[in-house]
Motif scaffolding. Sequence first.
Motif, short mmCIF file in Angstrom:
data_model
loop_
_atom_site.label_atom_id
_atom_site.label_comp_id
_atom_site.label_asym_id
_atom_site.label_seq_id
_atom_site.Cartn_x
_atom_site.Cartn_y
_atom_site.Cartn_z
N VAL A 254 0.84 -1.20 0.00
CA VAL A 254 0.00 0.00 0.00
C VAL A 254 0.88 1.25 0.00
O VAL A 254 0.60 2.23 -0.73
CB VAL A 254 -0.95 -0.02 1.20
N MET A 255 1.95 1.23 0.80
CA MET A 255 2.85 2.39 0.82
C MET A 255 3.53 2.59 -0.53
O MET A 255 3.63 3.73 -1.01
CB MET A 255 3.90 2.20 1.93
N ALA A 256 4.00 1.51 -1.16
CA ALA A 256 4.65 1.63 -2.47
C ALA A 256 3.66 2.13 -3.52
O ALA A 256 4.01 2.96 -4.38
CB ALA A 256 5.23 0.28 -2.88
N ARG A 257 2.44 1.67 -3.48
CA ARG A 257 1.42 2.13 -4.44
C ARG A 257 1.10 3.61 -4.24
O ARG A 257 0.95 4.36 -5.21
CB ARG A 257 0.16 1.29 -4.27
N GLN A 258 1.01 4.03 -3.02
CA GLN A 258 0.72 5.45 -2.75
C GLN A 258 1.87 6.34 -3.20
O GLN A 258 1.64 7.43 -3.76
CB GLN A 258 0.45 5.64 -1.26
N GLN A 259 3.10 5.89 -2.96
CA GLN A 259 4.25 6.67 -3.42
C GLN A 259 4.28 6.78 -4.94
O GLN A 259 4.55 7.86 -5.50
CB GLN A 259 5.55 6.03 -2.91
N PHE A 260 4.00 5.68 -5.63
CA PHE A 260 3.99 5.71 -7.09
C PHE A 260 2.87 6.62 -7.61
O PHE A 260 3.09 7.42 -8.55
CB PHE A 260 3.80 4.29 -7.63
N ALA A 261 1.70 6.50 -7.01
CA ALA A 261 0.58 7.33 -7.47
C ALA A 261 0.85 8.80 -7.21
O ALA A 261 0.57 9.66 -8.07
CB ALA A 261 -0.70 6.90 -6.75
N ALA A 262 1.40 9.13 -6.03
CA ALA A 262 1.68 10.53 -5.71
C ALA A 262 2.74 11.11 -6.64
O ALA A 262 2.62 12.25 -7.12
CB ALA A 262 2.13 10.65 -4.25
N SER B 22 3.49 10.05 -9.71
CA SER B 22 2.93 10.14 -11.08
C SER B 22 2.01 11.34 -11.21
O SER B 22 2.04 12.04 -12.24
CB SER B 22 2.18 8.84 -11.41
N ASP B 23 1.18 11.60 -10.21
CA ASP B 23 0.28 12.75 -10.28
C ASP B 23 1.03 14.06 -10.25
O ASP B 23 0.66 15.03 -10.94
CB ASP B 23 -0.73 12.69 -9.12
N ALA B 24 2.11 14.10 -9.45
CA ALA B 24 2.86 15.35 -9.31
C ALA B 24 3.71 15.66 -10.54
O ALA B 24 4.05 16.82 -10.79
CB ALA B 24 3.74 15.30 -8.06
N ASN B 25 4.07 14.64 -11.29
CA ASN B 25 4.96 14.84 -12.44
C ASN B 25 4.34 14.31 -13.73
O ASN B 25 4.99 13.69 -14.56
CB ASN B 25 6.31 14.14 -12.20
N GLN B 26 3.06 14.57 -13.88
CA GLN B 26 2.34 14.02 -15.02
C GLN B 26 2.78 14.63 -16.35
O GLN B 26 2.87 13.94 -17.36
CB GLN B 26 0.84 14.24 -14.81
N ASP B 27 3.09 15.93 -16.37
CA ASP B 27 3.45 16.62 -17.61
C ASP B 27 4.95 16.80 -17.77
O ASP B 27 5.40 17.50 -18.69
CB ASP B 27 2.77 17.99 -17.65
N VAL B 28 5.78 16.19 -16.89
CA VAL B 28 7.23 16.35 -16.95
C VAL B 28 7.80 15.35 -17.96
O VAL B 28 7.45 14.16 -17.93
CB VAL B 28 7.86 16.15 -15.56
N LEU B 29 8.67 15.83 -18.84
CA LEU B 29 9.24 14.97 -19.87
C LEU B 29 10.70 14.62 -19.62
O LEU B 29 11.32 13.92 -20.43
CB LEU B 29 9.14 15.66 -21.23
N LEU B 30 11.27 15.10 -18.51
CA LEU B 30 12.67 14.82 -18.23
C LEU B 30 12.89 13.33 -17.98
O LEU B 30 12.08 12.65 -17.34
CB LEU B 30 13.12 15.62 -17.00
N GLN B 31 14.00 12.81 -18.50
CA GLN B 31 14.29 11.38 -18.37
C GLN B 31 14.52 10.96 -16.92
O GLN B 31 14.20 9.84 -16.53
CB GLN B 31 15.53 11.04 -19.23
N LEU C 51 9.81 3.45 -9.05
CA LEU C 51 8.69 3.34 -8.13
C LEU C 51 7.69 2.30 -8.61
O LEU C 51 7.11 1.54 -7.81
CB LEU C 51 8.00 4.69 -7.96
N GLU C 52 7.47 2.22 -9.90
CA GLU C 52 6.52 1.23 -10.43
C GLU C 52 7.05 -0.19 -10.25
O GLU C 52 6.31 -1.12 -9.88
CB GLU C 52 6.27 1.52 -11.91
N ASN C 53 8.37 -0.35 -10.51
CA ASN C 53 8.97 -1.67 -10.31
C ASN C 53 8.92 -2.10 -8.84
O ASN C 53 8.65 -3.26 -8.53
CB ASN C 53 10.42 -1.67 -10.80
N ASP C 54 9.21 -1.13 -7.96
CA ASP C 54 9.16 -1.43 -6.52
C ASP C 54 7.73 -1.81 -6.10
O ASP C 54 7.52 -2.74 -5.32
CB ASP C 54 9.65 -0.23 -5.72
N MET C 55 6.75 -1.08 -6.65
CA MET C 55 5.36 -1.40 -6.35
C MET C 55 5.00 -2.79 -6.86
O MET C 55 4.31 -3.57 -6.18
CB MET C 55 4.44 -0.35 -6.98
#
Length: 362
Positions: free
Chosen positions: A249-257, A259-268, A277-281
């Motif tokens: 649950v903690m890993a999923r929340q970190q990934f979701a937070a 992703s939402d905060a950097n939705q429009d960021v294109l930096l590698q 974060l997705e792999n850890d989740m």
Amino acid sequence: MEEYQSKKIVIDYFGLVKVIKSDKLWMGLFVGLAAVLGLAVAFGTPKEYKSSVMLAPETATSNNLTSGISSLASMVGMDMNFGNSDDAIYPELYPDLIQSTDFLVNLFPIQVETKDGKLRTDYYDYLKNHNKKGWWTAPARWLAAFVEKMTSDDNAFQGEANKVNPFRLTKEQFNIAHNISQNIDCMVDKKTSVITIEVTDQDPVIAATMADSVKNRLQVFITNYRTQKARNDLAYMQQLFAEAREQYVMARQQFAAFSDANQDVLLQSYRSKQDDLENDMQLKYNAYSQVYDQLQLSKAKVQERTPAFTVVQSASVPIKHSNKSKISVLLTFMFLGAFCRLLVLLVSRRKEIFRIVTADAK
């Protein structure tokens, strides 16, 4: 060749009959006194009632549930070898188990009620204060009470008289436990493994109540013993499951937070962080999923280890007492009286009963 005489003592049955006939008065007196004593014992013996229960325990063989669980375990890569271990406590040890101090002490607080409904108390109090004794035991009980009062060393336990510690019983508690052990009889048929539990008490309803209670406590003890390791494993798996779920649950929340905060960021660099974060989740989810499967198998193992007892005969309130009939007691005492007088005659008038026989031999 020399001749010699061998001597042997034989009973002169005609002489014995003659002696008994001449001793009718004393023989009748002995038999009469024995008959009076026999009647006093027969009418003074408290009535006892016996109630029995018969159980057929589950055999320790693998069944369909065991094979099904093992197949399910093999599908997820687990080796759960059920039903192949031998139990340390098998039916032949049940009589010793019932006679153990820990088992007997657990019977103290059982609530019992007499047939007439006038007394309702626990079994300990019933045996201590309401159990009848034969009149001939009164002198021995008075003497034992006097000696115990003079030599008692239980003063340190006076404040804990109502507490029961199986490790350190008081004299009174030990005596009550001993009385209970004498009231309970457990037999095991070696061929069929059928368990027969018999409880003897002075009240028919209490006898049936205790027979049923002993059966239930034996089932609980065997069930707890058989499932102890499985229940410990289940508790451990529940703890691991709670931890794995929390981490996921903690890993999923970190990934979701993130992703939402950097939705429009294109930096590698942000993309890499998001992938980490997705792999850890996903790893946490895989661990959570595996622990969940193991948790379900542990629950199934507890159920598989729980033994099944088939009640062949339930406890029932006995109608007739189990004491010997008064006639049989009377005849037994009369026979003992006649036997005692006969022993006296064999000693006092042995010259008339025994004779010496000589035989010539070469």
